[in-house]
Design a protein around this motif. Structure first.
Motif, short mmCIF file in Angstrom:
data_model
loop_
_atom_site.label_atom_id
_atom_site.label_comp_id
_atom_site.label_asym_id
_atom_site.label_seq_id
_atom_site.Cartn_x
_atom_site.Cartn_y
_atom_site.Cartn_z
N ARG A 1 41.03 39.50 49.42
CA ARG A 1 41.07 39.51 47.95
C ARG A 1 40.58 40.86 47.42
O ARG A 1 41.15 41.41 46.47
N GLU A 2 39.52 41.39 48.04
CA GLU A 2 38.99 42.67 47.57
C GLU A 2 39.99 43.80 47.80
O GLU A 2 40.17 44.67 46.95
N ALA B 1 42.85 43.62 45.29
CA ALA B 1 42.35 44.05 43.97
C ALA B 1 42.23 45.57 43.92
O ALA B 1 42.70 46.21 42.97
N ASN C 1 38.24 40.84 36.95
CA ASN C 1 37.03 40.19 37.45
C ASN C 1 36.78 40.50 38.93
O ASN C 1 35.65 40.50 39.38
N GLU C 2 37.85 40.70 39.68
CA GLU C 2 37.67 40.97 41.11
C GLU C 2 37.69 42.47 41.41
O GLU C 2 37.08 42.91 42.38
#
Ligand code: HEM
Length: 301
Positions: free
Chosen positions: A167-168, A171, A268-269
């Motif tokens: 996810r990081e 992003a 947000n991420e």
């Protein structure tokens, strides 16, 4: 450990906000920095490349990279092919080092990346000072920055080395909503979306459509340059193979779809991931404060 941040109360929040403001105003004033105007995208890339040399498996402070030592100012790291074009950003920021003689390169470059993102409409990014200039012996080896010609396995492995989750990493690559590729720097050519000086989720809405023949989809560009994708609608946008990796891998694709559907989810991420990127490999004292800077707009209203 040589990479321990000094405590933030040596200089006040007010002083760092002043530096932020100086950078933001300089970006506004020098609006002929690049094809799209703003120096902002270059400064974001400078911050990321100053930090992106980090290797979590390497415990040797001379080789394990990260933003602490500002070592891109030396010729070996500065001359790494992946850093082509960034001397321009470093020179842009040089006057700040003359004005704030106590400021380190690492703090300046990371703060400039944060300022550029916020001024271009991106999320607030918490930032901590305390990096110190290290000597030439602390330059990370060349080849620590990513290869754009690669696919999903490479991208995942690369960002695992920097201690990031799926996810990081997705992003973070969303920062390709900014700026463009320059033939003279990387060999690649063109911007990823139509608003290269606006930080939004445009990279994901473009990328999401994937390779194919339909409206808005992507095809391989026919040209003499390195393999890159071009959009079917305008033939003016681009994707790198390493960008396309994010829709080729089903786990990445799911996250791309989330960020394309919600800019808020992306912001947000992205914000904590970018902070983590800039702080990788640095030990911050427990008492060190996190600063959240106000944009020029917020200060004028
Ligand atoms: C530009 C590759 C991840 C921010 C570029 C360029 C390449 C590239 C080839 C064009 C450079 C030029 O020709 O000027 C990659 C690859 C990545 C990656 C392979 C990972 C797989 C990231 C990340 C960020 C980022 C994590 C920030 C969080 C940028 C920005 C530009 C850029 C803002 C535009 C610079 C400008 O307009 O001058 N990237 N990148 N990239 N990259 Fe990345």
């Amino acid at each position: 450990n040589v990479k321990v941040a000094t405590l933030s109360d040596i200089h006040s929040f007010k002083e760092y906000q002043q530096i932020y403001n100086d950078i933001a105003k300089k970006i506004e004033e020098e609006d002929d920095f690049d094809v799209d105007g703003s120096a902002g995208p270059n400064l974001v890339r400078l911050a990321w490349h100053s930090a992106g040399t980090y290797d979590k498996n390497d415990k040797n402070p001379h080789t394990n990279g990260g933003s602490y030592g500002g070592t891109m100012r030396f010729s070996k790291e500065g001359g790494d092919g992946a850093n082509n074009g960034l001397a321009k950003g470093r020179e842009f920021l040089e006057p700040l080092l003359k004005k704030y003689t106590w400021l380190s390169h690492g703090d300046l470059w990371t703060l400039a990346g944060v300022a550029a993102i916020q001024e271009m409409g991106g999320p607030k990014i918490k930032w901590r000072p305390g990096r110190k200039d290290l000597s030439e012996e602390y330059q990370a080896p060349n080849g620590k920055l990513p290869d754009a010609a690669q696919g999903p396995d490479y991208v995942r492995k690369f960002f695992n080395r920097l201690d990031f989750t799926d996810r990081e990493m997705v992003a973070l690559i969303g920062a390709h909503t900014l700026g463009r590729c320059h033939v003279t720097s990387s060999g690649y050519d063109g911007p990823w979306d139509f608003a290269p000086t606006m930080f939004d989720n445009g990279f994901f809405t473009q990328l999401q459509k994937g390779v194919g023949k339909g409206e808005g989809q992507w095809h391989l560009r026919k040209w003499d340059g390195p393999e890159q994708y071009e959009d079917n609608n305008s033939n003016s946008l681009m994707m790198l193979p390493a960008d396309m990796a994010l829709v080729q891998d089903p786990k990445f694709k799911k996250i791309v779809d989330e960020f394309a559907a919600s800019q808020e989810a992306f912001f947000n991420e992205f914000a904590p991931a970018f902070q983590k990127l800039l702080e990788n490999g640095i030990q911050f004292p427990k008492e060190s404060k996190e600063f959240v800077f106000r944009t020029l707009d917020e200060q004028s209203s």
